[in-house]
Write an enzyme that holds these catalytic residues in place. Structure first.
Site, PDB file in Angstrom:
ATOM      1  CG  HIS A  65       6.726 -30.477   9.801  1.00  0.00           C
ATOM      2  ND1 HIS A  65       6.351 -29.208   9.410  1.00  0.00           N
ATOM      3  CD2 HIS A  65       6.024 -31.319   9.001  1.00  0.00           C
ATOM      4  CE1 HIS A  65       5.472 -29.278   8.426  1.00  0.00           C
ATOM      5  NE2 HIS A  65       5.260 -30.567   8.156  1.00  0.00           N
ATOM      6  CG  HIS A  67       1.736 -34.323   8.115  1.00  0.00           C
ATOM      7  ND1 HIS A  67       0.760 -33.395   7.799  1.00  0.00           N
ATOM      8  CD2 HIS A  67       2.920 -33.737   7.826  1.00  0.00           C
ATOM      9  CE1 HIS A  67       1.335 -32.300   7.321  1.00  0.00           C
ATOM     10  NE2 HIS A  67       2.649 -32.481   7.327  1.00  0.00           N
ATOM     11  CD  GLN A 160      -2.466 -31.868   2.936  1.00  0.00           C
ATOM     12  OE1 GLN A 160      -1.845 -32.569   3.724  1.00  0.00           O
ATOM     13  NE2 GLN A 160      -1.857 -31.087   2.054  1.00  0.00           N
ATOM     14  CG  HIS A 218       2.620 -27.470   5.558  1.00  0.00           C
ATOM     15  ND1 HIS A 218       2.160 -27.577   6.838  1.00  0.00           N
ATOM     16  CD2 HIS A 218       3.084 -28.701   5.207  1.00  0.00           C
ATOM     17  CE1 HIS A 218       2.329 -28.833   7.252  1.00  0.00           C
ATOM     18  NE2 HIS A 218       2.889 -29.534   6.278  1.00  0.00           N
ATOM     19  CD  GLU A 221       5.992 -29.599   1.200  1.00  0.00           C
ATOM     20  OE1 GLU A 221       4.869 -29.369   1.723  1.00  0.00           O
ATOM     21  OE2 GLU A 221       6.563 -30.694   1.283  1.00  0.00           O
ATOM     22  CG  ASP A 317       6.658 -33.503   6.042  1.00  0.00           C
ATOM     23  OD1 ASP A 317       5.633 -33.228   6.709  1.00  0.00           O
ATOM     24  OD2 ASP A 317       6.803 -33.148   4.863  1.00  0.00           O
TER      25      ASP A 317
HETATM   26 FE   FE2 Z   1       4.222 -31.286   6.353  1.00  0.00          FE
END
Ligand code: FE2
Length: 422
Positions: A65, A67, A160, A218, A221, A317
């Site tokens: 995971h 980005h 996102q 996701h 979170e 992440d």
């Molecule tokens: Fe993430």
């Protein structure tokens, strides 16, 4: 062991390797990109020979995971002062207005090299598809292709700003799948309403069916103990039969649920067979920001999920981006943070944290048939300046050699100290 007629054709041999959990040292012969033989003593010549001298030889790290589209942008256009997820999303919304293909590709490849030199050869990256030109997605698909000879990259189409956050996001997500994303993502806890969040999960499953992709959401979170989309994901995975093709990332709210609900949920999760990814480096910093004291750790129930037999892997992440300004891509740092934050300090628990950055990640990415140190498998392996996974995590051991597709990709010397005192 003598391999007849193979003094030609063996490209690389690693002498005296210590495999994870194996009592005896072995030699590993590599030919044509694959592991050709593993034996205590291989009487064979090779074009290249490496003296491993009892160091740990492991399957490569799996970054499940990250980005890559936002990596290496910390401070652009401004620093995240509150340290929250939501300020990070706001900063990224501004930064992504100036994305270009070249910008994303340059930063992504620089990050992948940083990862690979620390032993990562499999990466699942999210690509933000909430931006009308899909620059991040197109760039990461190009990167996936450009680096495929030395590192495997999967791309998740990640909305996102939410699938229903603004008009057009849903269509952009579907376009991303048509362009070739490997997985469909989502962010139900960030949708405007609970109903939108539930609908977004259903939409994700519909798209995964239609385009035959994996799912990585996701999910929850947030520290809100009422954020309960994980149950929707698990139920959808069970009903659809997609099970292990589904991953729930972060699930930090699970750490805030009351135990009665969490226990009920655990049964549903076990039945669903979905994968989990925790990101302890970032969630120990992002979560708990609205707490005074006691202050929550905000990392999902890694130990309990693992004890249930569920597949848990760990991710970095972010590497130097609006959500997390630190990070180097080192998976041993991630594992060490999980050991601490999730209180996994028992011997088997520390070993489990090593599994979470290696084979569990391979399972999540569905690459396990091509992963691992066994005859016939692609020769992807790493050498660590350590004897055991525990030793590697404790000392954040240097990855001294990275073998990718049967070739030596990178070598790193461990640091050396010279003591001048008495
Ligand atoms: Fe993430």
């Amino acid at each position: 062991m003598t391999i007849e007629g193979t003094t030609e054709g063996i490209d690389l041999i690693l002498r005296q390797c210590r495999l994870v959990g194996a009592p005896d040292l072995v030699d590993i012969a590599i030919s044509d990109g694959r592991i050709y033989a593993i034996s205590p003593r291989l009487e064979v010549l090779a074009a290249q020979e490496l003296a491993i001298a009892g160091r740990l030889v492991s399957p490569p790290f799996v970054e499940s995971h990250i980005h890559l589209d936002s990596a290496l942008t910390a401070g652009q256009p401004r620093w995240n002062q509150s340290g929250t997820l939501f300020e990070g999303i706001d900063i990224w919304r501004d930064r992504k207005q100036s994305l270009t293909l070249e910008d994303v590709k340059t930063r992504a490849i620089a990050t992948l090299k940083q990862q690979a030199q620390q032993g990562v050869l499999f990466v699942r990256t999210h690509a933000d598809v909430s931006e009308p030109n899909l620059i991040a997605l197109q760039a990461l698909l190009e990167v996936r292709d450009a680096v495929k000879d030395w590192i495997t990259v999967q791309v998740v189409a990640f909305p996102q700003d939410g699938i229903y956050g603004s008009d057009g996001n849903d269509a952009l997500l579907e376009t991303a799948l048509k362009l070739g994303a490997d997985a469909v993502g989502g962010i139900p806890h960030y949708e405007m309403t609970r109903e939108d969040g539930v609908q977004s999960v259903h939409r994700i499953f519909e798209l995964a069916h239609r385009y035959d992709t994996l799912i990585d959401i996701h999910c929850d979170e947030i520290d809100d103990d009422q954020s309960r989309f994980l149950e929707v994901v698990a139920a959808s995975a069970t009903r659809s039969g997609l099970g292990a093709r589904v991953t729930a990332s972060h699930t930090t709210a699970l750490a805030s649920y009351n135990n009665a609900y969490a226990m009920k949920l655990m049964g549903l999760l076990a039945k669903s067979g979905i994968n989990f990814i925790a990101n302890p480096l970032i969630n120990i910093t992002l979560q708990g920001r609205t707490d005074t004291y006691p202050k929550r750790r905000g990392v999902t129930r890694v130990k309990e999920l693992w004890q249930q037999g569920l597949n848990v892997s760990l991710g970095h992440d972010c590497v130097q981006d609006p959500w997390y300004s630190l990070g180097t891509g080192n998976m041993l740092t991630v594992a060490a943070m999980a050991v601490h934050v999730c209180q996994m300090t028992g011997q088997a628990e520390i070993d489990a944290c090593y599994d979470m950055v290696t084979m569990n990640g391979a399972k999540t990415l569905k690459v396990e048939s091509d992963y691992g140190i066994a005859v016939g498998r692609p020769a992807n392996l790493i050498v660590l300046d350590a004897e055991t996974p525990y030793d590697a995590i404790r000392r954040t051991a240097t990855v001294t050699q990275v073998i990718s597709r049967g070739r030596l990709l990178v070598e790193t010397q461990p640091s050396v100290s010279t003591w001048y005192g008495n």
